[in-house]
Write an enzyme that holds these catalytic residues in place. Structure first.
Site, mmCIF file in Angstrom:
data_model
loop_
_atom_site.group_PDB
_atom_site.id
_atom_site.type_symbol
_atom_site.label_atom_id
_atom_site.label_comp_id
_atom_site.label_asym_id
_atom_site.label_seq_id
_atom_site.Cartn_x
_atom_site.Cartn_y
_atom_site.Cartn_z
ATOM 1 N N ASP A 109 12.997 -1.608 -7.807
ATOM 2 C CA ASP A 109 12.530 -1.245 -6.460
ATOM 3 C C ASP A 109 11.185 -1.904 -6.139
ATOM 4 O O ASP A 109 10.226 -1.750 -6.875
ATOM 5 C CB ASP A 109 12.382 0.285 -6.447
ATOM 6 C CG ASP A 109 11.849 0.850 -5.150
ATOM 7 O OD1 ASP A 109 11.885 0.135 -4.134
ATOM 8 O OD2 ASP A 109 11.422 2.015 -5.156
ATOM 9 N N HIS A 111 8.098 6.145 -3.881
ATOM 10 C CA HIS A 111 8.294 4.834 -4.512
ATOM 11 C C HIS A 111 7.132 4.492 -5.428
ATOM 12 O O HIS A 111 5.972 4.739 -5.095
ATOM 13 C CB HIS A 111 8.421 3.742 -3.445
ATOM 14 C CG HIS A 111 9.603 3.913 -2.554
ATOM 15 N ND1 HIS A 111 10.847 3.421 -2.884
ATOM 16 C CD2 HIS A 111 9.736 4.531 -1.380
ATOM 17 C CE1 HIS A 111 11.697 3.721 -1.910
ATOM 18 N NE2 HIS A 111 11.052 4.404 -0.985
HETATM 19 ZN ZN ZN Z 1 15.564 3.180 -0.583
HETATM 20 ZN ZN ZN Z 2 15.130 6.468 -1.457
#
Ligand code: ZN
Ligand code: ZN
Length: 556
Positions: free
Chosen positions: A197, A370
């Site tokens: 990510d 995140h």
């Molecule tokens: Zn996402």
């Molecule tokens: Zn997500």
């Protein structure tokens, strides 16, 4: 039994169909020989410059052409940018769908709404499942929605680890924490590729834990006399849980408002993933007075979506809640890029009603789900992949993630920045690119039917340049004007000036049309074209705009 191989005839192919070059639209095909897996099937929320487009889904043509080879669809977690296009993926290529309980709970609801049937199979962290020639190991990760997974996928050519959306959050409760030990164990066994990510690669340090929001919420609850309306993503169950717990402790009742918020709360309550005693909850209908006047209301609409519950409240048009002085609204989410103006307008409207508004710019009422730079490096150090493929993000995030990895010690030829439609062939002997495949976007309107690009282009054109509709009535026999043309314009100049310009344009048209040779006058198509070109030129010269001109020619 799956065995690693060192000969180059066996390789994994990665084919990103979305999510590499934009936020959202996450969908990536992983292939080994004739066997395909789809990782995630997400939507992209349409930017403001696409008027009337309700959602955007990946073009699944590539998958449709290989439908019989798709062994499964794996969902990492229940956010719309990962599951929102599931029904379209299933229509392109039906296959069993794998995901955690909550992810499937959210997905089931969406599929029911669209009338799409699916074979849903639950993934449990630590319990591998065999899917064709693959063995998939779900690994728990911390993210803003519960039950998020990273996936370690054993293939005959090596192990591919997909991080999903994640942060490390070592301080989270065990059922929310990233299982870093499992990730390290995969590192020990050897990993061919890590898909990681990139969303927060521009943020330094480590991303904070979910508990970081608690003090700010405590303060809000303490100083607010009236209701506290909290808007976050309806999937953010850990956030919702913390807010609900604080409400109960402050002896305030809890309500859920907005369809998505109500739906998701029901799913999470049913699964026992959201814990709230029945007595602590009140229905939206009793928010008017009494205990309801001090309620904590979890409400959808943190992105300023025009028809959401919070937007309706902000303009005083919600059926159950009239917010005003004494009430506090907490926006517990960041604005997704593109939504900033809508959110800003929402905040102003709420202040106008007399509410107090607290948002991430004024208090710590949001933490990202995140991982920041140090989270990303920690994942890399634990998984120690042969190759890194940055995923999830605009190109600039992918590129910076690649640099970060090189700075952290990964040789640069082991890092592969790819975009949607690129094909990466990875094997223990090497990595190479193969010819690109078709990857694109499909635009959908409210009724979920496809919109052609040209329609969106027209809408954009109309919104920036305006429209001119000339109505011309001609004699069928002579082709001469029956009466002076009429001209209706919208969105070009103010009304007075528009009327003046229209008069001038009428005179111009009359001269231009009647002055033509007879055979041209008698052909309505030529007349239409002439009207269009005259008016285009006229309005361009007089207003510096290129309005859309739609001539109506009638013969009498
Ligand atoms: Zn996402
Ligand atoms: Zn997500």
């Amino acid at each position: 039994m799956i065995r690693g191989s060192t000969d180059d005839t066996t390789a994994v192919r990665l084919v990103p169909l979305g999510g590499l070059g934009e936020f959202g639209l996450n969908a990536l095909v992983l292939e080994w020989e004739d066997h395909l897996l789809l990782l995630d099937a997400g939507v992209l929320f349409p930017p403001a410059e696409m008027p009337g487009v309700d959602s955007i889904v990946p073009d699944f043509e590539y998958l449709a052409e290989r439908a019989s080879r798709l062994r499964g669809i794996l969902l990492t977690h229940g956010h719309e940018d990962h599951i929102g296009a599931l029904s379209y993926a299933l229509q392109a290529a039906p296959a069993p769908v794998y995901g955690s309980r909550l992810t499937l709970g959210f997905a089931r609801k969406r599929l029911q709404e669209r009338g799409v049937h699916a074979d849903l199979r639950t993934l449990v962290p630590g319990q591998p499942v065999e899917i064709g020639p693959f063995r998939v190991h779900p690994i728990r990760v911390a993210h803003s929605v519960l039950d998020s997974l990273a996936l370690a996928i054993e293939t005959p050519a090596g192990v591919v680890v997909a991080s999903g959306d994640f942060k490390i959050d070592g301080a989270a409760p065990p059922d929310e924490r990233t299982d870093v030990d499992a990730l390290s164990q995969w590192g020990d066994r050897g990993v061919l590729a890590l898909l990681s990510d990139s969303t927060n690669v521009e943020q330094p340090g480590l991303t904070g834990g979910e508990d970081a929001v608690v003090p700010a919420f405590e303060q809000v609850l303490e100083r607010t006399r009236g209701r506290v309306l909290v808007s976050c993503f309806a999937t953010s169950i850990p956030r919702i849980q913390r807010v609900a717990d604080l409400a109960v402790r402050a002896l305030r009742p809890v309500a859920f408002l907005g369809r998505r918020m109500l739906d998701n709360a029901e799913v999470a309550l049913d699964l026992g993933l959201l814990r709230l005693s029945e007595g602590a909850r009140i229905p939206p209908g009793s928010l008017g007075g009494g205990a309801g006047g001090r309620a904590v209301v979890l409400v959808s609409g943190s992105q300023g979506e025009p028809l959401s519950a919070l937007s309706m409240i902000s303009v005083g048009e919600h059926r159950d809640v009239a917010a005003g002085p004494g009430d506090t609204v907490v926006l517990s989410a960041r604005a997704i890029p593109g939504n900033e103006r809508a959110v800003s307008r929402l905040i102003s409207n709420l202040f106008r009603l007399g509410c107090d508004v607290v948002h991430p710019g004024t208090a710590r009422v949001h933490v990202s789900g995140h991982g920041s730079r140090e989270d990303l490096v920690e994942l890399l150090r634990r998984v120690r992949p042969r190759y890194l493929v940055p995923v999830h993000g605009e190109y600039r995030m992918l590129a910076q993630h690649a640099r970060l990895a090189v700075d952290a010690g990964l040789p640069s030829d082991r890092v592969h920045v790819a975009e949607d439609g690129d094909v990466l062939r990875l094997s223990p002997c090497g990595a190479r690119r193969e010819p690109r495949v078709a990857a694109g976007r499909v635009l959908l309107d409210r009724g979920a039917s496809e919109i052609e690009d040209v329609v969106v282009r027209d809408r954009r054109h109309l919104s920036s340049e305006g429209i001119v509709v000339p109505i011309v009535v001609v004699d069928r026999q002579t082709g001469r004007l029956e009466s002076p043309p009429e001209i209706v314009t919208r969105g070009i100049v103010d009304a007075d000036e528009a009327a003046e310009l229209a008069q001038e344009a009428v005179r111009l048209l009359a001269g231009a049309l009647d002055g033509r040779p007879t055979e041209e006058r008698l052909d309505p198509a030529l007349t239409r074209e002439r009207v269009r070109s005259e008016l285009r030129r006229f309005y361009k010269r007089r207003t510096q705009r290129r309005p859309m001109v739609i001539p109506v020619v009638m013969e009498v």
